[in-house]
Design an enzyme around this catalytic site. Sequence first.
Site, PDB file in Angstrom:
ATOM      1  N   SER A  64      -5.146   9.612  -6.049  1.00  0.00           N
ATOM      2  CA  SER A  64      -5.991  10.779  -6.371  1.00  0.00           C
ATOM      3  C   SER A  64      -6.016  11.757  -5.199  1.00  0.00           C
ATOM      4  O   SER A  64      -6.126  12.966  -5.385  1.00  0.00           O
ATOM      5  CB  SER A  64      -7.397  10.334  -6.750  1.00  0.00           C
ATOM      6  OG  SER A  64      -8.089   9.836  -5.627  1.00  0.00           O
ATOM      7  N   ASN A  65      -5.887  11.235  -3.979  1.00  0.00           N
ATOM      8  CA  ASN A  65      -5.840  12.134  -2.813  1.00  0.00           C
ATOM      9  C   ASN A  65      -4.482  12.819  -2.725  1.00  0.00           C
ATOM     10  O   ASN A  65      -4.401  13.992  -2.333  1.00  0.00           O
ATOM     11  CB  ASN A  65      -6.162  11.354  -1.549  1.00  0.00           C
ATOM     12  CG  ASN A  65      -7.646  11.066  -1.449  1.00  0.00           C
ATOM     13  OD1 ASN A  65      -8.433  11.946  -1.171  1.00  0.00           O
ATOM     14  ND2 ASN A  65      -8.020   9.840  -1.725  1.00  0.00           N
ATOM     15  N   MET A 120      -2.562   1.468   2.474  1.00  0.00           N
ATOM     16  CA  MET A 120      -3.271   0.242   2.815  1.00  0.00           C
ATOM     17  C   MET A 120      -2.376  -0.758   3.520  1.00  0.00           C
ATOM     18  O   MET A 120      -2.262  -1.913   3.121  1.00  0.00           O
ATOM     19  CB  MET A 120      -3.862  -0.392   1.547  1.00  0.00           C
ATOM     20  CG  MET A 120      -4.767   0.536   0.762  1.00  0.00           C
ATOM     21  SD  MET A 120      -6.104   1.199   1.764  1.00  0.00           S
ATOM     22  CE  MET A 120      -7.211  -0.192   1.744  1.00  0.00           C
ATOM     23  N   HIS A 121      -1.667  -0.288   4.562  1.00  0.00           N
ATOM     24  CA  HIS A 121      -0.817  -1.179   5.353  1.00  0.00           C
ATOM     25  C   HIS A 121      -0.971  -0.734   6.799  1.00  0.00           C
ATOM     26  O   HIS A 121      -0.711   0.424   7.124  1.00  0.00           O
ATOM     27  CB  HIS A 121       0.642  -1.035   4.872  1.00  0.00           C
ATOM     28  CG  HIS A 121       1.664  -1.645   5.781  1.00  0.00           C
ATOM     29  ND1 HIS A 121       2.272  -2.848   5.540  1.00  0.00           N
ATOM     30  CD2 HIS A 121       2.200  -1.195   6.943  1.00  0.00           C
ATOM     31  CE1 HIS A 121       3.131  -3.118   6.521  1.00  0.00           C
ATOM     32  NE2 HIS A 121       3.107  -2.134   7.375  1.00  0.00           N
ATOM     33  N   HIS A 159     -10.010   8.398   5.902  1.00  0.00           N
ATOM     34  CA  HIS A 159     -10.776   7.157   5.866  1.00  0.00           C
ATOM     35  C   HIS A 159     -12.168   7.454   5.312  1.00  0.00           C
ATOM     36  O   HIS A 159     -12.848   8.355   5.807  1.00  0.00           O
ATOM     37  CB  HIS A 159     -10.865   6.548   7.274  1.00  0.00           C
ATOM     38  CG  HIS A 159     -11.555   5.227   7.302  1.00  0.00           C
ATOM     39  ND1 HIS A 159     -11.104   4.132   6.591  1.00  0.00           N
ATOM     40  CD2 HIS A 159     -12.675   4.807   7.942  1.00  0.00           C
ATOM     41  CE1 HIS A 159     -11.909   3.107   6.786  1.00  0.00           C
ATOM     42  NE2 HIS A 159     -12.884   3.490   7.606  1.00  0.00           N
TER      43      HIS A 159
END
Length: 197
Positions: free
Chosen positions: A12-13, A93-94, A112
């Site tokens: 979505s971002n 997410m890594h 974030h």
Amino acid sequence: KKIVVLISGSGSNLQALIDAQQRGELGGHIALVVSNRTAAYGLTRAASASIPTHTQTLRAFRDQGKSREDYDRELARHVASHTPDLVVLAGWMHILSPAFIDQFAGRIINLHPALPGELDGAHAIERAYDEFKAGSRSRTGVMVHYVIPEVDKGQPILTQDVPCQQGDLLEDLEARIHAVEHELLPRAVRLVLEGSK
Ligand code: GRF
């Protein structure tokens, strides 16, 4: 100006960045979208916007007996081949190793869903919500910051408070935070690319 966006999920971002680009408000164009998950819906969003995509999963490297460092090195090589002016982590997410970060130092930023110095790491929204329900928090926030090897600790570029409200369910706080993210991230990208942040 060339932007490479790294995603892991719904994107979505990423969509907010695509929409800003189409309005001529991004200060550059997204040259590549990279995902570490084949199922990331953000890949569909990129394809719909005719943006090239690349998927590189850690599992594939593990299956070949390769290390996390091998993964990061290959990822850096692929991203660098597009000569980006800016690398944007948007729901990525890594945790990236210094091997990757050092190659793009000063031109890699992360979104974030928390304020500087608070709730570092994963599940920040849920943890903020739990603290709100426990009475130890009345507001949280969102930040975009430069990426350094220490997770979520780089110099902030933009921050915005997000209030928790009585009666909020987790999904209400998530929606309020995502709405702020979708405005903050494109604005941060433009500011960085125009050199004012
Ligand atoms: C966002 O809250 C982002 O800040 C966090 O994970 C979520 C991903 O959202 N890292 P999306 O994939 O951009 O929809």
